[in-house]
Design a protein around this motif. Sequence first.
Motif, PDB file in Angstrom:
ATOM      1  N   GLY A  48       0.782  -1.221   0.000  1.00 11.36           N
ATOM      2  CA  GLY A  48       0.000   0.000   0.000  1.00 11.36           C
ATOM      3  C   GLY A  48       0.813   1.269   0.000  1.00 11.36           C
ATOM      4  O   GLY A  48       0.301   2.327  -0.377  1.00 11.36           O
ATOM      5  N   VAL A  49       2.082   1.216   0.399  1.00  6.51           N
ATOM      6  CA  VAL A  49       2.853   2.452   0.537  1.00  6.51           C
ATOM      7  C   VAL A  49       3.472   2.897  -0.775  1.00  6.51           C
ATOM      8  O   VAL A  49       3.755   4.082  -0.969  1.00  6.51           O
ATOM      9  N   ARG A  50       3.659   1.999  -1.719  1.00  6.94           N
ATOM     10  CA  ARG A  50       4.396   2.339  -2.926  1.00  6.94           C
ATOM     11  C   ARG A  50       3.672   3.360  -3.792  1.00  6.94           C
ATOM     12  O   ARG A  50       4.278   4.263  -4.368  1.00  6.94           O
ATOM     13  N   GLY A  51       2.349   3.244  -3.881  1.00  3.78           N
ATOM     14  CA  GLY A  51       1.589   4.229  -4.630  1.00  3.78           C
ATOM     15  C   GLY A  51       1.661   5.600  -3.979  1.00  3.78           C
ATOM     16  O   GLY A  51       1.741   6.632  -4.662  1.00  3.78           O
ATOM     17  N   VAL A  52       1.635   5.621  -2.651  1.00  5.94           N
ATOM     18  CA  VAL A  52       1.768   6.878  -1.913  1.00  5.94           C
ATOM     19  C   VAL A  52       3.106   7.540  -2.241  1.00  5.94           C
ATOM     20  O   VAL A  52       3.192   8.762  -2.439  1.00  5.94           O
ATOM     21  N   LEU A 265       6.518  -2.641  16.321  1.00  2.00           N
ATOM     22  CA  LEU A 265       6.450  -1.683  15.221  1.00  2.00           C
ATOM     23  C   LEU A 265       5.096  -1.692  14.519  1.00  2.00           C
ATOM     24  O   LEU A 265       4.798  -0.781  13.746  1.00  2.00           O
ATOM     25  N   ARG A 266       4.299  -2.702  14.773  1.00  2.00           N
ATOM     26  CA  ARG A 266       2.958  -2.735  14.179  1.00  2.00           C
ATOM     27  C   ARG A 266       1.929  -1.980  15.018  1.00  2.00           C
ATOM     28  O   ARG A 266       0.772  -1.856  14.613  1.00  2.00           O
ATOM     29  N   GLY A 267       2.322  -1.467  16.154  1.00  2.00           N
ATOM     30  CA  GLY A 267       1.387  -0.833  17.062  1.00  2.00           C
ATOM     31  C   GLY A 267       1.100   0.620  16.732  1.00  2.00           C
ATOM     32  O   GLY A 267       1.742   1.253  15.896  1.00  2.00           O
ATOM     33  N   ARG A 268       0.125   1.179  17.465  1.00  2.00           N
ATOM     34  CA  ARG A 268      -0.305   2.559  17.260  1.00  2.00           C
ATOM     35  C   ARG A 268       0.815   3.556  17.578  1.00  2.00           C
ATOM     36  O   ARG A 268       0.998   4.554  16.874  1.00  2.00           O
ATOM     37  N   ALA A 269       1.570   3.289  18.651  1.00  2.00           N
ATOM     38  CA  ALA A 269       2.642   4.203  19.030  1.00  2.00           C
ATOM     39  C   ALA A 269       3.693   4.306  17.923  1.00  2.00           C
ATOM     40  O   ALA A 269       4.199   5.403  17.634  1.00  2.00           O
ATOM     41  N   LEU A 273       4.832   7.647  15.935  1.00  2.00           N
ATOM     42  CA  LEU A 273       6.249   8.018  15.882  1.00  2.00           C
ATOM     43  C   LEU A 273       6.726   8.092  14.436  1.00  2.00           C
ATOM     44  O   LEU A 273       7.470   9.016  14.054  1.00  2.00           O
ATOM     45  N   GLY A 274       6.299   7.145  13.622  1.00  2.00           N
ATOM     46  CA  GLY A 274       6.703   7.133  12.223  1.00  2.00           C
ATOM     47  C   GLY A 274       6.199   8.350  11.469  1.00  2.00           C
ATOM     48  O   GLY A 274       6.940   8.970  10.687  1.00  2.00           O
ATOM     49  N   LEU A 275       4.951   8.721  11.685  1.00  2.00           N
ATOM     50  CA  LEU A 275       4.395   9.894  11.018  1.00  2.00           C
ATOM     51  C   LEU A 275       5.078  11.173  11.497  1.00  2.00           C
ATOM     52  O   LEU A 275       5.296  12.107  10.715  1.00  2.00           O
ATOM     53  N   ALA A 276       5.429  11.214  12.779  1.00  2.00           N
ATOM     54  CA  ALA A 276       6.147  12.381  13.307  1.00  2.00           C
ATOM     55  C   ALA A 276       7.533  12.487  12.672  1.00  2.00           C
ATOM     56  O   ALA A 276       7.983  13.591  12.307  1.00  2.00           O
ATOM     57  N   ALA A 277       8.222  11.349  12.524  1.00  2.00           N
ATOM     58  CA  ALA A 277       9.545  11.359  11.899  1.00  2.00           C
ATOM     59  C   ALA A 277       9.446  11.767  10.433  1.00  2.00           C
ATOM     60  O   ALA A 277      10.277  12.534   9.926  1.00  2.00           O
ATOM     61  N   LEU A 278       8.425  11.275   9.748  1.00  2.00           N
ATOM     62  CA  LEU A 278       8.222  11.647   8.349  1.00  2.00           C
ATOM     63  C   LEU A 278       7.970  13.146   8.217  1.00  2.00           C
ATOM     64  O   LEU A 278       8.543  13.813   7.335  1.00  2.00           O
ATOM     65  N   SER A 302      10.520   1.269   8.664  1.00  2.00           N
ATOM     66  CA  SER A 302      10.618   0.054   9.469  1.00  2.00           C
ATOM     67  C   SER A 302       9.243  -0.370   9.989  1.00  2.00           C
ATOM     68  O   SER A 302       8.916  -1.559  10.018  1.00  2.00           O
ATOM     69  N   ALA A 303       8.442   0.627  10.390  1.00  4.51           N
ATOM     70  CA  ALA A 303       7.093   0.306  10.868  1.00  4.51           C
ATOM     71  C   ALA A 303       6.255  -0.290   9.752  1.00  4.51           C
ATOM     72  O   ALA A 303       5.561  -1.304   9.937  1.00  4.51           O
ATOM     73  N   VAL A 304       6.303   0.319   8.573  1.00  7.59           N
ATOM     74  CA  VAL A 304       5.518  -0.180   7.438  1.00  7.59           C
ATOM     75  C   VAL A 304       6.004  -1.568   7.019  1.00  7.59           C
ATOM     76  O   VAL A 304       5.210  -2.470   6.729  1.00  7.59           O
ATOM     77  N   ALA A 305       7.328  -1.768   6.977  1.00 10.28           N
ATOM     78  CA  ALA A 305       7.872  -3.079   6.612  1.00 10.28           C
ATOM     79  C   ALA A 305       7.462  -4.155   7.604  1.00 10.28           C
ATOM     80  O   ALA A 305       7.319  -5.334   7.243  1.00 10.28           O
ATOM     81  N   ALA A 306       7.254  -3.762   8.860  1.00 11.50           N
ATOM     82  CA  ALA A 306       6.810  -4.723   9.878  1.00 11.50           C
ATOM     83  C   ALA A 306       5.328  -5.053   9.750  1.00 11.50           C
ATOM     84  O   ALA A 306       4.851  -5.986  10.398  1.00 11.50           O
ATOM     85  N   GLY A 307       4.612  -4.298   8.922  1.00 10.57           N
ATOM     86  CA  GLY A 307       3.187  -4.555   8.723  1.00 10.57           C
ATOM     87  C   GLY A 307       2.274  -3.490   9.293  1.00 10.57           C
ATOM     88  O   GLY A 307       1.055  -3.680   9.333  1.00 10.57           O
ATOM     89  N   ASN A 308       2.820  -2.378   9.733  1.00 11.57           N
ATOM     90  CA  ASN A 308       1.995  -1.289  10.259  1.00 11.57           C
ATOM     91  C   ASN A 308       1.216  -0.667   9.102  1.00 11.57           C
ATOM     92  O   ASN A 308       1.810  -0.192   8.133  1.00 11.57           O
ATOM     93  N   THR A 309      -0.093  -0.641   9.202  1.00 13.89           N
ATOM     94  CA  THR A 309      -0.942  -0.130   8.119  1.00 13.89           C
ATOM     95  C   THR A 309      -1.199   1.360   8.220  1.00 13.89           C
ATOM     96  O   THR A 309      -1.955   1.902   7.422  1.00 13.89           O
ATOM     97  N   MET A 310      -0.570   2.038   9.172  1.00 11.73           N
ATOM     98  CA  MET A 310      -0.783   3.464   9.392  1.00 11.73           C
ATOM     99  C   MET A 310      -2.281   3.754   9.509  1.00 11.73           C
ATOM    100  O   MET A 310      -2.862   4.451   8.701  1.00 11.73           O
ATOM    101  N   PHE A 311      -2.848   3.140  10.542  1.00  5.43           N
ATOM    102  CA  PHE A 311      -4.261   3.315  10.886  1.00  5.43           C
ATOM    103  C   PHE A 311      -5.193   2.804   9.781  1.00  5.43           C
ATOM    104  O   PHE A 311      -6.281   3.342   9.561  1.00  5.43           O
ATOM    105  N   GLY A 312      -4.744   1.758   9.093  1.00  8.38           N
ATOM    106  CA  GLY A 312      -5.570   1.082   8.117  1.00  8.38           C
ATOM    107  C   GLY A 312      -5.484   1.617   6.704  1.00  8.38           C
ATOM    108  O   GLY A 312      -5.973   0.973   5.767  1.00  8.38           O
TER     109      GLY A 312
END
Length: 402
Positions: A48-52, A265-269, A273-278, A302-312
């Motif tokens: 899902g992230v590649r199109g973004v 890394l798949r969690g909400r925190a 953190l990932g969005l803040a770093a971005l 790293s979060a996305v590679a671990a399977g974090n969907t960034m809130f779906g």
Amino acid sequence: MVSSSAAAPWGYLALLAVWPVALGVAWGISRWRPGPATAMARLGSLDGVRGVLALAVMAHHFRIAWNWRLTGRWDLPAETLFKNLGPAGVIVFFMITGFLFWGKLVDARGRLDVPRFAIARVFRIYPAYLLSLAGIAALSFAAADTVSALPAAEAWSSLWTWLTFGFSPDIGFRGTPEAHLINAGVIWTLQYEWVFYAALPVIGLLLMRRPSGTARVAALVIVAALMSLVPAAPIDWFQWHIAAGFAYGALTSEALRGRALARALRGRAAAILGLAALSTMLALPGYPFGALALLLLWIPFSAVAAGNTMFGVLASRPAVALGDASYSLYLFHGLFVFVVFRMVPVEALGHAAVWLGLPLVAAAASAFALLCFRLVEAPSMAAGRRLAGRGRSPRPSEEVAP
């Protein structure tokens, strides 16, 4: 004449519309006819992230092309956000490539079937790329300052330049000045991809010695640090600090072998953190390919590679569909941008009218990319698998990062 020196407020409003518009197009097309990739195995949120990322690169090039139209210079945008969007997308694309292929080599204990690998690369990359070259040639012909054909020797040299992703000097098509910018000059990243592919057999030989996980991590940390800190001066066209994204991706692959870390890394925190770093990376002044930018992008990656969907969001059907088509979106968006700034009299328009072109380009390029994936990319990947004797159908994200 309309100045492009200020993006606010219309530029930022147009930028906000890019992703909803493109995802809306992907949603409509995926509902109309589900793509051939929907039955393939999932690869976490990387799908899902590649199109973004491709859309971020597109917005970056739209802003540059406006300056190019007005000033004749292809320079980084003055606005920090637009300046950093493209490099952020490219860096993460390289991280994806490093992550995927390093993991495959480690799992295979360094063994790489080079003929099969080469066949897969050619059938994955060239069909859509050749179609993009046809589009570039057509637009180059239409935009040429002269209708006289190039001498035969120069024409063949030009064609060879494009077929080899610009590894030799670019002289354009039919004498069109700066023809390589018709597609926003995106082939330079494919040069880096091919260099990484060429390095894989050597990496495989090193992994055949079966170094421990600790040794692999230590080596990758050293390599990533050295590459990202090398001065910006290139060795010919190759710049080590840009290629450091591959090393960061490989390091992520090793880090995520720890299940506890991957689960965290798949969690909400981790998403927050990932969005803040971005956000911090996108606000960085100065050179956008620096060591700090790499580190900041490594956190959300790293979060996305671990399977974090960034809130779906990254697990949604339109995001995955657009991710499938991201290679075509990356290849062809520059042609749509070129048409806008070649055909539209931007000098006579206000900021709002010009910036309206950004979401319109996002919609048109996304629709074209989705169709190109279904009609060109997916069939060519299937043909490559048959020729290489591979049975499983991989995700497109397993095949090429962009």
